[in-house]
Design a protein around this motif. Structure first.
Motif, short mmCIF file in Angstrom:
data_model
loop_
_atom_site.label_atom_id
_atom_site.label_comp_id
_atom_site.label_asym_id
_atom_site.label_seq_id
_atom_site.Cartn_x
_atom_site.Cartn_y
_atom_site.Cartn_z
N THR A 139 -15.76 -38.96 -21.91
CA THR A 139 -16.75 -39.86 -21.32
C THR A 139 -17.61 -38.96 -20.45
O THR A 139 -17.09 -38.25 -19.59
CB THR A 139 -16.08 -40.95 -20.47
N LYS A 185 -24.22 -53.57 -28.70
CA LYS A 185 -22.83 -53.57 -28.25
C LYS A 185 -21.92 -54.27 -29.27
O LYS A 185 -20.81 -53.81 -29.56
CB LYS A 185 -22.71 -54.25 -26.89
N GLN A 221 -18.91 -52.42 -31.43
CA GLN A 221 -17.52 -52.87 -31.41
C GLN A 221 -17.00 -53.13 -32.81
O GLN A 221 -15.85 -52.82 -33.13
CB GLN A 221 -17.38 -54.12 -30.55
N TYR A 241 -21.45 -41.67 -23.96
CA TYR A 241 -22.47 -41.41 -22.94
C TYR A 241 -23.13 -42.64 -22.33
O TYR A 241 -23.60 -42.56 -21.18
CB TYR A 241 -23.59 -40.53 -23.54
N ALA A 242 -23.24 -43.74 -23.05
CA ALA A 242 -24.13 -44.82 -22.60
C ALA A 242 -23.73 -45.40 -21.25
O ALA A 242 -24.52 -45.39 -20.30
CB ALA A 242 -24.22 -45.91 -23.66
N ASP A 243 -22.52 -45.92 -21.13
CA ASP A 243 -22.11 -46.55 -19.87
C ASP A 243 -22.09 -45.55 -18.73
O ASP A 243 -22.56 -45.85 -17.61
CB ASP A 243 -20.73 -47.19 -20.03
N ALA A 244 -21.57 -44.35 -18.98
CA ALA A 244 -21.47 -43.34 -17.92
C ALA A 244 -22.84 -42.89 -17.45
O ALA A 244 -22.99 -42.43 -16.31
CB ALA A 244 -20.67 -42.14 -18.42
N SER A 245 -23.86 -43.03 -18.31
CA SER A 245 -25.21 -42.57 -17.97
C SER A 245 -26.13 -43.72 -17.59
O SER A 245 -27.35 -43.53 -17.46
CB SER A 245 -25.81 -41.81 -19.17
N ASN A 246 -25.53 -44.90 -17.41
CA ASN A 246 -26.30 -46.10 -17.03
C ASN A 246 -27.42 -46.40 -18.03
O ASN A 246 -28.53 -46.79 -17.63
CB ASN A 246 -26.88 -45.94 -15.62
N GLN A 248 -20.61 -44.58 -27.25
CA GLN A 248 -19.33 -44.80 -26.56
C GLN A 248 -19.07 -43.71 -25.53
O GLN A 248 -18.56 -43.99 -24.43
CB GLN A 248 -18.18 -44.80 -27.58
N ALA A 250 -28.61 -48.91 -20.54
CA ALA A 250 -28.37 -50.31 -20.87
C ALA A 250 -28.61 -50.54 -22.35
O ALA A 250 -29.68 -50.21 -22.88
CB ALA A 250 -29.28 -51.20 -20.04
N LYS A 263 -21.60 -38.09 -18.47
CA LYS A 263 -22.85 -38.56 -17.90
C LYS A 263 -23.96 -37.56 -18.17
O LYS A 263 -23.81 -36.37 -17.90
CB LYS A 263 -22.69 -38.76 -16.38
#
Length: 252
Positions: free
Chosen positions: A138, A205, A209, A192-197, A190, A199, A140
């Protein structure tokens, strides 16, 4: 038809290998596989024997004058569709079903599928360069405008393909080559997106999944998490966490 050999690179990093492997698995091709270490001298003899480009993946079968070698992911997809599967990879439908193949909607879907596969194969370099596939991490990053533009384009593709379909649908309903070629994108998001904010749209999404639930994707990820080699060329951003066998041996 003789069983082919697929030569691939490290599962954690090699997005091109994932595409070829997933294609063969998803379209019921019986094959052997051989993994070589990316950017490592040990890989040279195998690559020099089988690949004029020195890159993976490579699909080979036959001997001597009858040897067939296919060394590009898109070429592998087209070759597999021609010779190794009874399912049309562009529509996900059985080839003998002439009524379906001659249906105008089938032609529209096939053309669209081929187009976005080619677009993924030849372009979208912003996300490729800034979000290298790194399944166990994971991480950023600070995405550039080019990377964000690529993500927007990918989300537009997903939305256009999936609108009006069920919540667990693949891009064209049935699993096709488009899902194969966008699978590494799902794994990149999976990582980079959430860790790098960054949206993501709800449709993106949802599709991610669906792909992450696919048994062949899960099998590839589980194998990737057992790998121990770190390839600095394919590490990007600030590593926030590590999964798999290296989880307890990594300092942040």
């Amino acid at each position: 038809m003789e069983k082919p050999l697929l030569i691939i690179g490290n599962r954690n990093y090699s997005s091109w290998s994932l595409r070829a492997w997933l294609l063969l698995k998803a379209f019921n091709v019986d094959f052997d596989e051989q993994l070589v270490e990316l950017f490592h001298p040990s890989a040279r003899p195998t690559l020099e024997t089988h690949s004029p480009t020195g890159k993976v993946p490579i699909l080979v079968y036959g001997e001597k004058d009858n040897k067939v070698t296919v060394w590009d992911t898109l070429a592998i997809a087209m070759h597999v569709n021609e010779y190794f599967t009874d399912i049309d990879i562009w529509t996900g439908t059985d080839k003998p079903n002439t009524e379906t193949r001659n249906n105008n909607q089938s032609r529209i879907n096939s053309a669209y599928c081929q187009s976005i596969v080619a677009e993924m194969h030849s372009g979208l370099t912003g996300i490729r360069n800034e979000m290298p596939m790194n399944i166990r991490a994971t991480a950023k990053i600070q995405p550039s405008s080019a990377c964000l533009a690529d993500i927007t384009r990918i989300e537009d593709i997903f939305d256009d393909c999936l609108k009006g379909r069920s919540a667990d649908s693949f891009l064209f309903g049935d699993f096709t080559a488009a899902d194969v070629f966008f699978a590494p994108v799902v794994l990149r998001l999976q990582t980079y997106a959430d860790a790098s904010n960054i949206a993501l749209q709800p449709m993106t999404k949802q599709y991610c999944q669906t792909m992450l639930n696919h048994p062949h994707i899960q099998a590839w990820q589980q194998s990737a998490l057992t790998e121990t080699r770190i390839i600095e060329e394919d590490e990007a951003g600030e590593i926030m966490s590590i999964a798999g066998v290296l989880a307890n041996n990594h300092s942040f």
